[in-house]
Design a protein around this motif. Structure first.
Motif, PDB file in Angstrom:
ATOM      1  N   ALA A  47      40.323  36.145  28.574  1.00  0.00           N
ATOM      2  CA  ALA A  47      40.893  36.313  29.910  1.00  0.00           C
ATOM      3  C   ALA A  47      39.996  35.583  30.901  1.00  0.00           C
ATOM      4  N   PHE A  48      40.632  34.926  31.874  1.00  0.00           N
ATOM      5  CA  PHE A  48      39.918  34.157  32.884  1.00  0.00           C
ATOM      6  C   PHE A  48      40.395  34.571  34.271  1.00  0.00           C
ATOM      7  N   GLY A  49      39.491  34.538  35.249  1.00  0.00           N
ATOM      8  CA  GLY A  49      39.921  34.727  36.613  1.00  0.00           C
ATOM      9  C   GLY A  49      38.927  35.453  37.482  1.00  0.00           C
ATOM     10  N   ASP A  50      39.261  35.533  38.781  1.00  0.00           N
ATOM     11  CA  ASP A  50      38.474  36.353  39.693  1.00  0.00           C
ATOM     12  C   ASP A  50      39.045  37.768  39.769  1.00  0.00           C
ATOM     13  N   PHE A  51      40.257  37.949  39.232  1.00  0.00           N
ATOM     14  CA  PHE A  51      40.908  39.260  39.109  1.00  0.00           C
ATOM     15  C   PHE A  51      41.027  39.966  40.473  1.00  0.00           C
ATOM     16  N   ASP A  52      41.289  39.150  41.489  1.00  0.00           N
ATOM     17  CA  ASP A  52      41.462  39.729  42.819  1.00  0.00           C
ATOM     18  C   ASP A  52      42.863  40.324  43.007  1.00  0.00           C
ATOM     19  N   GLN A  68      36.741  39.063  25.195  1.00  0.00           N
ATOM     20  CA  GLN A  68      36.045  37.954  25.848  1.00  0.00           C
ATOM     21  C   GLN A  68      36.617  37.777  27.261  1.00  0.00           C
ATOM     22  N   LEU A  69      35.902  38.332  28.207  1.00  0.00           N
ATOM     23  CA  LEU A  69      36.331  38.318  29.600  1.00  0.00           C
ATOM     24  C   LEU A  69      35.462  37.346  30.384  1.00  0.00           C
ATOM     25  N   ASN A  70      36.111  36.392  31.038  1.00  0.00           N
ATOM     26  CA  ASN A  70      35.405  35.388  31.835  1.00  0.00           C
ATOM     27  C   ASN A  70      35.754  35.606  33.301  1.00  0.00           C
ATOM     28  N   ARG A  71      34.835  36.254  34.021  1.00  0.00           N
ATOM     29  CA  ARG A  71      35.112  36.626  35.403  1.00  0.00           C
ATOM     30  C   ARG A  71      34.337  35.708  36.349  1.00  0.00           C
ATOM     31  N   PHE A  72      35.030  35.250  37.395  1.00  0.00           N
ATOM     32  CA  PHE A  72      34.462  34.291  38.334  1.00  0.00           C
ATOM     33  C   PHE A  72      34.588  34.821  39.763  1.00  0.00           C
ATOM     34  N   LYS A  73      33.757  34.300  40.635  1.00  0.00           N
ATOM     35  CA  LYS A  73      33.866  34.634  42.053  1.00  0.00           C
ATOM     36  C   LYS A  73      35.112  33.970  42.630  1.00  0.00           C
ATOM     37  N   PRO A  74      35.743  34.585  43.627  1.00  0.00           N
ATOM     38  CA  PRO A  74      36.917  33.953  44.251  1.00  0.00           C
ATOM     39  C   PRO A  74      36.606  32.589  44.854  1.00  0.00           C
ATOM     40  N   GLU A  75      35.371  32.387  45.323  1.00  0.00           N
ATOM     41  CA  GLU A  75      34.983  31.117  45.925  1.00  0.00           C
ATOM     42  C   GLU A  75      34.560  30.166  44.809  1.00  0.00           C
ATOM     43  N   ASP A  77      35.701  26.086  42.692  1.00  0.00           N
ATOM     44  CA  ASP A  77      36.349  24.785  42.858  1.00  0.00           C
ATOM     45  C   ASP A  77      37.618  24.636  42.023  1.00  0.00           C
ATOM     46  N   GLU A  78      37.867  25.521  41.064  1.00  0.00           N
ATOM     47  CA  GLU A  78      39.054  25.453  40.227  1.00  0.00           C
ATOM     48  C   GLU A  78      39.892  26.716  40.410  1.00  0.00           C
ATOM     49  N   THR A  79      41.190  26.582  40.179  1.00  0.00           N
ATOM     50  CA  THR A  79      42.022  27.778  40.130  1.00  0.00           C
ATOM     51  C   THR A  79      41.744  28.511  38.814  1.00  0.00           C
ATOM     52  N   ASP A  80      42.168  29.767  38.761  1.00  0.00           N
ATOM     53  CA  ASP A  80      42.002  30.521  37.521  1.00  0.00           C
ATOM     54  C   ASP A  80      42.736  29.842  36.365  1.00  0.00           C
ATOM     55  N   MET A  81      43.923  29.305  36.637  1.00  0.00           N
ATOM     56  CA  MET A  81      44.679  28.623  35.595  1.00  0.00           C
ATOM     57  C   MET A  81      43.933  27.401  35.083  1.00  0.00           C
ATOM     58  N   GLU A  82      43.319  26.639  35.978  1.00  0.00           N
ATOM     59  CA  GLU A  82      42.586  25.447  35.538  1.00  0.00           C
ATOM     60  C   GLU A  82      41.389  25.833  34.678  1.00  0.00           C
TER      61      GLU A  82
END
Length: 215
Positions: A47-52, A68-75, A77-82
């Motif tokens: 799973a990928f995303g900022d989960f906002d 396998q969870l890949n969590r990113f900050k909302p800020e 350079d790529e969209t979650d899909m990318e």
């Protein structure tokens, strides 16, 4: 191996995901798409995303259900899909399908369509399709291709993704073409149909978006 990526687009636009589950398929959730997969008893491997867009309760379920969870900050350079697509391309699958990529916000939709071009620009021979309840979209670079009749998606459109597509030729279609220059912005090749079980399309320059649709 086929990698299916489900984003958080409106569920009413989703294709029937049960039709895309085989032993060769691997599922990836993007943001709330991970929760949608779990709710349909489909196990995502990543799973990928900022989960906002998920609630705390949904986030807890995602943490429990996806190893396998890949969590990113909302800020970022790529969209979650990318981010999910970049990972999928690195796996070098036979095919990547994007679900939940249409409907809702138009900025996300157009960004997702542009992502179809990524393997072409990176000179990777990995096909990507966007699939929803009415359409199948994919990209082709110059060459000659066969295309078969599909009773579920009888209408076929060809749209330039570059300033022009050169020498577009359509054979076996209701509206054939021979060596036509198709500039960006042209609507000449919208809503064509195959006459027989199979036809061909070819072109010499540019990048072409192919859309198969049903009413």
């Amino acid at each position: 191996m086929i990698i299916n990526i489900l984003a958080a687009g409106p569920t009413e636009n989703l294709a029937d995901l049960e039709n895309y589950q085989t032993e060769d398929d691997r599922w990836v959730g993007v943001d709330k798409g991970a929760m949608i997969l779990l709710s349909k008893d489909i196990q995502p491997i990543m799973a990928f995303g900022d989960f906002d867009s998920v609630s705390k309760n949904e986030m807890d379920k995602i943490k429990q259900g996806v190893s396998q969870l890949n969590r990113f900050k909302p800020e970022k350079d790529e969209t979650d899909m990318e981010l999910a697509l970049n990972w999928a391309l690195q796996q070098e699958p036979d095919l990547i399908r994007l679900f939940g990529a249409t409907g809702g916000r138009l900025d996300h939709f157009f960004a997702n369509v542009q992502l179809l071009v990524k393997p072409v620009l990176q000179q990777q021979a990995i096909p990507i399709e966007i699939i929803d309840d009415k359409n199948i979209l994919y990209i082709k670079n110059p060459g000659e291709y066969s295309i078969g009749k599909n009773s579920l998606h009888p209408y076929i459109s060809f749209i330039p993704m570059t300033m022009a597509v050169e020498a577009l030729t359509l054979t076996g279609f209701k509206y054939p073409l021979t060596n036509r220059h198709i500039p960006f912005g042209s609507t000449l090749c919208i809503s064509n149909e195959l006459l027989d079980d199979c036809g061909t399309f070819s072109f010499t320059e540019g990048i072409l978006l192919v859309i198969r649709s049903k009413d």
